[in-house]
Scaffold this motif. Structure first.
Motif, PDB file in Angstrom:
ATOM      1  N   ASP A 139      -2.481  -3.744   2.940  1.00 33.26           N
ATOM      2  CA  ASP A 139      -1.618  -4.799   3.452  1.00 33.26           C
ATOM      3  C   ASP A 139      -0.172  -4.387   3.219  1.00 33.26           C
ATOM      4  O   ASP A 139       0.188  -3.968   2.118  1.00 33.26           O
ATOM      5  CB  ASP A 139      -1.889  -6.126   2.737  1.00 33.26           C
ATOM      6  CG  ASP A 139      -3.278  -6.658   3.029  1.00 33.26           C
ATOM      7  OD1 ASP A 139      -3.795  -6.384   4.125  1.00 33.26           O
ATOM      8  OD2 ASP A 139      -3.833  -7.354   2.162  1.00 33.26           O
TER       9      ASP A 139
ATOM     10  N   GLN B  34      -1.709  -5.455   8.368  1.00 32.24           N
ATOM     11  CA  GLN B  34      -2.682  -4.484   7.863  1.00 32.24           C
ATOM     12  C   GLN B  34      -2.486  -3.153   8.571  1.00 32.24           C
ATOM     13  O   GLN B  34      -2.364  -3.104   9.794  1.00 32.24           O
ATOM     14  CB  GLN B  34      -4.103  -4.976   8.073  1.00 32.24           C
ATOM     15  CG  GLN B  34      -4.495  -6.070   7.123  1.00 32.24           C
ATOM     16  CD  GLN B  34      -5.996  -6.330   7.167  1.00 32.24           C
ATOM     17  OE1 GLN B  34      -6.653  -6.081   8.165  1.00 32.24           O
ATOM     18  NE2 GLN B  34      -6.526  -6.813   6.069  1.00 32.24           N
TER      19      GLN B  34
ATOM     20  N   GLY C 155      -7.144  -2.395   0.085  1.00 36.13           N
ATOM     21  CA  GLY C 155      -6.790  -3.771  -0.222  1.00 36.13           C
ATOM     22  C   GLY C 155      -5.489  -3.938  -0.986  1.00 36.13           C
ATOM     23  O   GLY C 155      -5.027  -5.057  -1.170  1.00 36.13           O
TER      24      GLY C 155
ATOM     25  N   GLN D  34      -1.420  -4.022  -1.765  1.00 41.03           N
ATOM     26  CA  GLN D  34      -0.331  -4.526  -0.943  1.00 41.03           C
ATOM     27  C   GLN D  34       0.958  -3.764  -1.244  1.00 41.03           C
ATOM     28  O   GLN D  34       1.363  -3.634  -2.394  1.00 41.03           O
ATOM     29  CB  GLN D  34      -0.097  -6.016  -1.199  1.00 41.03           C
ATOM     30  CG  GLN D  34       0.896  -6.608  -0.228  1.00 41.03           C
ATOM     31  CD  GLN D  34       1.069  -8.094  -0.415  1.00 41.03           C
ATOM     32  OE1 GLN D  34       1.713  -8.516  -1.357  1.00 41.03           O
ATOM     33  NE2 GLN D  34       0.469  -8.875   0.472  1.00 41.03           N
TER      34      GLN D  34
END
Length: 73
Positions: free
Chosen positions: A13, A23, A32, A34
């Motif tokens: 992300d 994404q 997963g 960020q």
């Protein structure tokens, strides 16, 4: 392509400066994770093609233009 020598390519992300999350696939981090951007690609001239000013330090640009004037640069 050899197996086991390339980094893992996965989805992360990316949080833009305005708070939106997109994404993208990347080799950065783990699946997963960020990433928070410090520069907004929606407004920064490097991504938008905004106005650029060329600083001619030492006459290099003018020297180049005069040297290659006949080639159409």
């Amino acid at each position: 392509m050899k197996q086991g020598i390339h980094p893992d390519y996965h989805v992360i992300d990316v949080r833009m400066t305005d708070g939106t999350v997109v994404q993208m696939k990347s080799t950065w981090g783990k699946p997963g994770d960020q990433m928070a951007l410090e520069i907004d690609p929606l407004a920064h001239p490097a991504w938008t093609g905004g106005n650029q000013k060329l600083m001619d330090t030492g006459g290099r640009v003018s020297k180049f233009k005069s040297k290659y004037a006949g080639l159409g640069f």
